[in-house]
Write an enzyme that holds these catalytic residues in place. Structure first.
Site, PDB file in Angstrom:
ATOM      1  N   ARG A   9      20.423   9.169  -6.231  1.00  0.00           N
ATOM      2  CA  ARG A   9      20.154   8.244  -7.353  1.00  0.00           C
ATOM      3  C   ARG A   9      21.342   7.342  -7.659  1.00  0.00           C
ATOM      4  O   ARG A   9      21.510   6.872  -8.777  1.00  0.00           O
ATOM      5  CB  ARG A   9      19.739   8.996  -8.612  1.00  0.00           C
ATOM      6  CG  ARG A   9      18.481   9.814  -8.421  1.00  0.00           C
ATOM      7  CD  ARG A   9      17.889  10.242  -9.733  1.00  0.00           C
ATOM      8  NE  ARG A   9      16.706  11.032  -9.491  1.00  0.00           N
ATOM      9  CZ  ARG A   9      16.702  12.357  -9.359  1.00  0.00           C
ATOM     10  NH1 ARG A   9      17.831  13.028  -9.441  1.00  0.00           N
ATOM     11  NH2 ARG A   9      15.585  12.995  -9.141  1.00  0.00           N
ATOM     12  N   LYS A  22      22.093  -7.525  -6.505  1.00  0.00           N
ATOM     13  CA  LYS A  22      20.749  -7.461  -5.910  1.00  0.00           C
ATOM     14  C   LYS A  22      20.875  -6.774  -4.564  1.00  0.00           C
ATOM     15  O   LYS A  22      21.603  -7.241  -3.688  1.00  0.00           O
ATOM     16  CB  LYS A  22      20.162  -8.859  -5.721  1.00  0.00           C
ATOM     17  CG  LYS A  22      19.616  -9.471  -6.989  1.00  0.00           C
ATOM     18  CD  LYS A  22      18.863 -10.752  -6.666  1.00  0.00           C
ATOM     19  CE  LYS A  22      18.315 -11.407  -7.907  1.00  0.00           C
ATOM     20  NZ  LYS A  22      17.698 -12.713  -7.630  1.00  0.00           N
ATOM     21  N   GLU A  59      24.908 -22.867   0.013  1.00  0.00           N
ATOM     22  CA  GLU A  59      24.957 -22.183  -1.287  1.00  0.00           C
ATOM     23  C   GLU A  59      26.146 -22.666  -2.115  1.00  0.00           C
ATOM     24  O   GLU A  59      26.081 -22.728  -3.341  1.00  0.00           O
ATOM     25  CB  GLU A  59      25.021 -20.658  -1.101  1.00  0.00           C
ATOM     26  CG  GLU A  59      23.848 -20.045  -0.339  1.00  0.00           C
ATOM     27  CD  GLU A  59      22.563 -19.904  -1.173  1.00  0.00           C
ATOM     28  OE1 GLU A  59      22.551 -20.253  -2.362  1.00  0.00           O
ATOM     29  OE2 GLU A  59      21.556 -19.449  -0.592  1.00  0.00           O
ATOM     30  N   LYS A  94      28.927 -17.598 -10.330  1.00  0.00           N
ATOM     31  CA  LYS A  94      27.893 -16.565 -10.216  1.00  0.00           C
ATOM     32  C   LYS A  94      28.161 -15.439 -11.215  1.00  0.00           C
ATOM     33  O   LYS A  94      27.221 -14.902 -11.826  1.00  0.00           O
ATOM     34  CB  LYS A  94      27.794 -16.015  -8.789  1.00  0.00           C
ATOM     35  CG  LYS A  94      26.676 -14.983  -8.693  1.00  0.00           C
ATOM     36  CD  LYS A  94      25.971 -14.895  -7.390  1.00  0.00           C
ATOM     37  CE  LYS A  94      24.763 -13.954  -7.508  1.00  0.00           C
ATOM     38  NZ  LYS A  94      24.099 -13.674  -6.259  1.00  0.00           N
ATOM     39  N   GLU A 137      17.720 -11.084 -14.160  1.00  0.00           N
ATOM     40  CA  GLU A 137      16.930 -12.304 -13.936  1.00  0.00           C
ATOM     41  C   GLU A 137      15.734 -12.401 -14.862  1.00  0.00           C
ATOM     42  O   GLU A 137      14.603 -12.578 -14.433  1.00  0.00           O
ATOM     43  CB  GLU A 137      16.495 -12.401 -12.465  1.00  0.00           C
ATOM     44  CG  GLU A 137      16.092 -13.818 -12.087  1.00  0.00           C
ATOM     45  CD  GLU A 137      15.949 -14.037 -10.576  1.00  0.00           C
ATOM     46  OE1 GLU A 137      16.803 -13.578  -9.811  1.00  0.00           O
ATOM     47  OE2 GLU A 137      14.974 -14.694 -10.196  1.00  0.00           O
ATOM     48  N   ARG A 162      19.359 -16.485 -14.770  1.00  0.00           N
ATOM     49  CA  ARG A 162      19.711 -16.224 -13.361  1.00  0.00           C
ATOM     50  C   ARG A 162      18.823 -16.999 -12.391  1.00  0.00           C
ATOM     51  O   ARG A 162      19.203 -17.252 -11.249  1.00  0.00           O
ATOM     52  CB  ARG A 162      19.675 -14.711 -13.077  1.00  0.00           C
ATOM     53  CG  ARG A 162      20.237 -14.348 -11.715  1.00  0.00           C
ATOM     54  CD  ARG A 162      20.539 -12.874 -11.576  1.00  0.00           C
ATOM     55  NE  ARG A 162      20.993 -12.585 -10.227  1.00  0.00           N
ATOM     56  CZ  ARG A 162      21.590 -11.463  -9.854  1.00  0.00           C
ATOM     57  NH1 ARG A 162      21.823 -10.516 -10.723  1.00  0.00           N
ATOM     58  NH2 ARG A 162      21.966 -11.284  -8.605  1.00  0.00           N
ATOM     59  N   ASN A 220      18.207 -20.064  -7.996  1.00  0.00           N
ATOM     60  CA  ASN A 220      17.155 -20.328  -6.998  1.00  0.00           C
ATOM     61  C   ASN A 220      16.941 -21.808  -6.749  1.00  0.00           C
ATOM     62  O   ASN A 220      15.963 -22.196  -6.106  1.00  0.00           O
ATOM     63  CB  ASN A 220      15.843 -19.674  -7.436  1.00  0.00           C
ATOM     64  CG  ASN A 220      15.985 -18.176  -7.531  1.00  0.00           C
ATOM     65  OD1 ASN A 220      16.681 -17.575  -6.728  1.00  0.00           O
ATOM     66  ND2 ASN A 220      15.359 -17.585  -8.540  1.00  0.00           N
ATOM     67  N   HIS A 250      15.531 -23.036  -3.526  1.00  0.00           N
ATOM     68  CA  HIS A 250      14.971 -21.876  -2.838  1.00  0.00           C
ATOM     69  C   HIS A 250      13.444 -21.869  -2.821  1.00  0.00           C
ATOM     70  O   HIS A 250      12.843 -21.161  -2.012  1.00  0.00           O
ATOM     71  CB  HIS A 250      15.484 -20.574  -3.473  1.00  0.00           C
ATOM     72  CG  HIS A 250      16.929 -20.282  -3.116  1.00  0.00           C
ATOM     73  ND1 HIS A 250      17.949 -21.168  -3.374  1.00  0.00           N
ATOM     74  CD2 HIS A 250      17.513 -19.217  -2.507  1.00  0.00           C
ATOM     75  CE1 HIS A 250      19.099 -20.655  -2.952  1.00  0.00           C
ATOM     76  NE2 HIS A 250      18.866 -19.480  -2.421  1.00  0.00           N
ATOM     77  N   HIS A 277      12.423 -21.033   0.625  1.00  0.00           N
ATOM     78  CA  HIS A 277      11.753 -19.763   0.964  1.00  0.00           C
ATOM     79  C   HIS A 277      10.422 -20.011   1.664  1.00  0.00           C
ATOM     80  O   HIS A 277      10.044 -19.269   2.577  1.00  0.00           O
ATOM     81  CB  HIS A 277      11.504 -18.938  -0.311  1.00  0.00           C
ATOM     82  CG  HIS A 277      12.711 -18.184  -0.760  1.00  0.00           C
ATOM     83  ND1 HIS A 277      12.874 -17.740  -2.053  1.00  0.00           N
ATOM     84  CD2 HIS A 277      13.819 -17.785  -0.095  1.00  0.00           C
ATOM     85  CE1 HIS A 277      14.036 -17.105  -2.160  1.00  0.00           C
ATOM     86  NE2 HIS A 277      14.621 -17.128  -0.996  1.00  0.00           N
ATOM     87  N   HIS A 331      18.876 -19.195   6.470  1.00  0.00           N
ATOM     88  CA  HIS A 331      18.570 -19.288   5.043  1.00  0.00           C
ATOM     89  C   HIS A 331      19.189 -20.553   4.427  1.00  0.00           C
ATOM     90  O   HIS A 331      18.512 -21.333   3.745  1.00  0.00           O
ATOM     91  CB  HIS A 331      19.095 -18.031   4.342  1.00  0.00           C
ATOM     92  CG  HIS A 331      18.903 -18.019   2.868  1.00  0.00           C
ATOM     93  ND1 HIS A 331      17.660 -17.948   2.277  1.00  0.00           N
ATOM     94  CD2 HIS A 331      19.799 -18.086   1.849  1.00  0.00           C
ATOM     95  CE1 HIS A 331      17.796 -17.964   0.965  1.00  0.00           C
ATOM     96  NE2 HIS A 331      19.084 -18.049   0.676  1.00  0.00           N
TER      97      HIS A 331
END
Ligand code: NAD
Ligand code: GLY
Length: 382
Positions: free
Chosen positions: A142, A164, A206, A248, A258, A262, A266, A269, A273, A286
């Site tokens: 955990r 993330k 980025e 960031k 998010e 946040r 994106n 993106h 994406h 990417h």
């Protein structure tokens, strides 16, 4: 610039701090706050940065088949010389390793290595290794200690910061995961020297993104000095990485999970994406998809958010000058792109939300963008 040493930093870390060779960016998250230590040739001193954290002795370094042969031994040696019991686990380089199968393979090795709650998982590599190793660290017992050592520009400025972690499912990217913050990020600029140039440019997309969404002065600096950053000139690449990490860190500390702010990360993106999904993540990096996505989002911003056309032109010019694509080309049909955008996990009830620019350095979240707007922009950016 660093003004005070991290608490309890050992002799190695201290001497680096005193010579000004490292800088530190704090990610403020209450009792889960951590530092991003930025400098050159830090891997051989890595143990010095870990020691003040009061971690257990057992440590697993997870890396990939490109990065492990370059830096694995140097890192493991540093850790061993400080008394850590270290094992190096290597996965195949590439997105395919970000799978439940790979995570399970790694997790099943940890009991045999006698890892306990005090033990440490270290990610040494790009975003794939960071996301995968972070997921392993988040789920074993955990959650055990996790350290990020990013080695790609994308990982340095984005994926290693903010917690993330996750893996992909056959149905889509990053569909399984956890928010799980590292205890420390060690950002060693020297590792970028071996990063393939195309990967470097992809990460630079980025970097441009951070300037566009939240720092107009940084954006202006990039317009002037992008060549120095891409040539990895010491002061320039450090400044770029540090500023992105600062920006960031601000966003993540304001909105870790998010629920609002946040989402500005994106920018570019939504279209990006969709492009990646349509080519099934083959042949398009990417950052390359994000680069095109930012150009499209800038056009939409002129139409829907009041961005000056001249600023959209500046964004596109910087993307182009840094060797990144600005146009979709013919393989992305508008209908398929719209469909992919609606399936994106960031869409809400099938409604696509765009991050738009009001001006360079300031964003607005919009669900006012119509399909017709998107079709028009995709046509213009073809
Ligand atoms: P990657 O990890 O696949 O690295 C790119 C390539 O460069 C790989 O072949 C890798 O082996 C190689 N490489 C990395 N560092 C190197 C070095 N110093 N020298 C030589 N080769 C090196 O890809 P990436 O672009 O770093 O990361 C992409 C991943 O990051 C995606 O899975 C994406 O979903 C994820 N991501 C996560 C977040 C987050 O917040 N967690 C944010 C953005 C992207
Ligand atoms: N890369 C987007 C985020 O970390 O939220």
């Amino acid at each position: 610039m660093l003004t005070e040493p991290p608490e309890g930093c050992n002799a190695n870390g201290m001497s680096l701090l005193k010579t000004g060779r490292i800088e530190r960016v704090r990610v403020p998250l209450g009792n889960r706050s951590y530092d991003i230590v930025i400098g050159d040739n830090l891997l051989k001193d890595a143990a010095g940065f870990l020691q003040p954290l009061g971690l257990g002795r057992r440590c697993v370094v997870i890396s990939d088949t490109n990065v492990a042969p370059l830096y694995g031994e140097m890192l493991c040696e540093s850790l061993r010389s400080a008394g850590f019991e270290v094992s190096l686990l290597t996965v195949h380089a590439g997105e395919a390793s970000k799978s439940l199968r790979q995570a399970s393979r790694l997790l099943e090795k940890l009991p045999g290595l006698r890892l306990d709650r005090q033990s440490v998982v270290v990610a040494l590599g790009g975003g794939v290794v960071g996301d995968l190793a972070g997921f392993v660290a988040a789920t074993y017992l955990r959650g055990i200690n996790f350290i990020q050592i990013p080695t790609s520009l994308l990982a340095l400025v984005d994926s290693s910061v903010g917690g993330k972690t996750g893996v992909n499912l056959p149905q889509g990217k990053n569909l399984v995961g956890a928010f799980y913050q590292p205890r420390l990020v060690i950002a060693d600029m020297a590792t970028l020297k071996t990063l393939p140039k195309r990967e470097l440019r992809s990460g630079f997309a980025e970097v441009i993104k951070y300037g566009a969404i939240s720092d107009a002065a940084f954006f202006r600096w990039l317009e002037r000095d992008y060549r120095r950053v891409l040539r990895l000139e010491g002061a320039a690449i450090r400044k770029a990485v540090r500023r992105c990490c600062e920006l960031k860190a601000q966003v993540v500390s304001a909105d870790e999970h998010e629920s609002g702010l946040r989402a500005i990360l994106n920018f570019g993106h939504t279209v990006g994406h969709a492009m990646e999904a349509l080519v099934e993540y083959e042949g398009l990096l990417h950052g390359e998809a994000v680069a095109v996505g930012m150009c499209c989002a800038a056009c939409l911003s002129v139409k829907r958010a009041g961005l000056k056309r001249a600023d959209a032109v500046r964004l596109r010019a910087l993307v182009k000058a840094s060797g990144l694509p600005t146009q979709l080309g013919n393989r992305f049909a508008a209908a398929a792109m719209l469909e992919a955008m609606r399936l994106d996990k960031k869409a809400r009830a099938g409604k696509v939300r765009f991050v738009l620019l009001k001006r360079l350095g300031a964003t607005v979240l919009s669900d006012q963008v119509t399909d017709a707007d998107v079709e028009e922009v995709l046509h213009v950016c073809r």
